[in-house]
Every structure is written in structure tokens, then in C-alpha cells.
Design an enzyme around this catalytic site. Structure first.
Site, PDB file in Angstrom:
ATOM      1  N   HIS A 279       0.831  -1.200   0.000  1.00 43.21           N
ATOM      2  CA  HIS A 279       0.000   0.000   0.000  1.00 43.21           C
ATOM      3  C   HIS A 279       0.870   1.256   0.000  1.00 43.21           C
ATOM      4  CE1 HIS A 279      -3.992  -1.905   0.938  1.00 43.21           C
ATOM      5  NE2 HIS A 279      -3.166  -2.885   1.247  1.00 43.21           N
TER       6      HIS A 279
ATOM      7  N   ASP B  55      -7.035   4.406   1.443  1.00 41.88           N
ATOM      8  CA  ASP B  55      -7.192   3.172   0.682  1.00 41.88           C
ATOM      9  C   ASP B  55      -8.307   2.346   1.317  1.00 41.88           C
ATOM     10  OD1 ASP B  55      -6.077   1.641   2.821  1.00 41.88           O
ATOM     11  OD2 ASP B  55      -4.052   1.929   2.039  1.00 41.88           O
TER      12      ASP B  55
END
Length: 213
Positions: A18, A93
């Protein structure tokens, strides 16, 4: 008179996959338009205790949600106050999407950045088992995360339409699900040359809880 930078605050899940994609996205944006600057808020610590009733993935999501106040405080005291900046959005996210509540409280728009792309049609038997785990909370946890996608201002995906045209088209047609919000493809965002440096940056960012680009 100093011109205020247009600040984007990234809140990625503290995992290398990520973080790398988010950093590469921010770097590419800053190279295209020097009016922008970017800050990263990364939580360092792990949960102090593990509930026997929750899967680790679910516990991680709950742990992130519990730090909304800390994130809000960091944005106010470490982003807004030290420099003349104008925060134009929070970039979250899938697993940090609960932080859109912080954006709403502070009056900022929020944007969802899918760090690993969409999925074209695949057999259900290759999906992670936690997505089918209704007893351990995995199924409901991920369902609730996805339901909040429509609360963001736009969806940004680390892919390109030619690679995942079916997924992009399908999502674009789900008007009730995404509230007609724009969908952008900005990938592929990879750090193939500086992987070790990026991992070192991640460790440094986690230690300090914030990394300025």
C-alpha cells in the site's frame, strides 16, 4: 507573499504494498504539478491485544478506526499549523477508508486510492477465505469497507483501462453504488528501481508517523 501549497494528506495502510503505490502516486502528481505537496500519516504501533473473536484482518481494521482522533490531531498540528498550506483532500485506501470521517469533520474531500488495481472476473475459489467467513467477521468487515467507497469524491485506481477494461466499465455502470463519481486510472505505479530505498522510507515513516515529500 508565500503562496499556499495545495496539500494532499495520504493515509495508507501501513503495509509495503500500500505504501509503495501511494508514494509513487504522490511523486508522479508532484512532478506534474508543483502547486501540490503531500504528507503521509502512517501508524506505527500494532494492537496491544488480540481478540479471540476476531480474525487478524478484522482486528487490523478496527485498530485503524480507533485512531481517528490521533489522525485529526496530526493533520491540525503537523500539517495545517507549521506551514502555509491548504489541504485539498485526504487520500485513503480500502483499509483506511474510515478516515473519511476525519475528512468530513475537517471539511476536506476524501479520495479512494485502490493501491493494487481492480480484479477482472476470477473463480470465487481463488479469493481469500476471509471474504466468506461470516462467523469470524471477515465477510461483514469487507462488505462495510466497500460500502463506504461511495462516500468519497472520486475513485483512483493503480491500473490502466486497457488492462482491466471489464472492471473499469462495470464499476462505471454501477451508478447507485458509486453515486456517479469519477473513476481515474493512474497506473501502473511501481517502484522497480528503488525497492530497498522505499522499504527503508517506510520504516522511517512508521517511526515518525509522518513523512513529508
Amino acid at each position: 507573499m508565500t503562496m499556499k501549497k495545495l496539500e494532499l494528506v495520504f493515509i495508507p495502510t501501513p503495509a509495503i504494498g500500500h505504501f509503495v503505490s501511494s508514494v509513487e502516486f504522490a511523486k508522479r502528481l508532484l512532478l506534474r504539478d508543483d502547486r501540490f505537496s503531500a504528507s503521509f500519516l502512517v501508524k506505527a504501533a500494532a494492537p496491544h491485544s488480540v481478540s479471540v473473536f476476531l480474525r487478524p484482518e478484522v482486528l487490523g481494521v478496527k485498530f485503524i478506526e480507533s485512531h481517528k482522533f490521533c489522525v485529526k490531531d496530526s493533520i491540525i498540528n503537523q500539517v495545517l499549523l507549521p506551514e502555509p498550506v491548504s489541504v485539498v483532500g485526504l487520500v485513503v485506501d480500502t483499509f483506511t477508508i474510515s478516515m473519511i470521517d476525519v475528512a468530513t469533520e475537517l471539511g476536506f474531500p476524501s479520495y479512494l486510492f485502490n493501491t493494487s488495481g481492480y480484479l477482472n472476473p476470477i473463480p470465487s475459489n481463488v479469493l481469500p477465505s476471509l471474504l466468506f467467513d461470516k462467523d469470524g467477521g471477515g465477510y461483514l468487515c469487507f462488505l462495510n469497507l466497500v460500502r463506504r467507497f461511495k462516500e468519497t469524491k472520486a475513485i483512483i485506481n493503480n491500473s490502466f483501462e486497457e488492462l482491466e477494461s471489464h472492471a473499469v466499465k462495470t464499476l462505471s455502470e454501477l451508478e447507485d453504488y458509486i453515486n456517479n463519481k469519477p473513476i481515474f486510472t493512474v497506473g501502473p505505479l511501481l517502484d522497480v528501481l528503488h525497492g530497498r530505498q522505499t522499504q527503508s522510507s517506510l520504516r522511517s515513516a512508521i517511526r515518525s508517523n509522518m513523512r513529508k515529500l
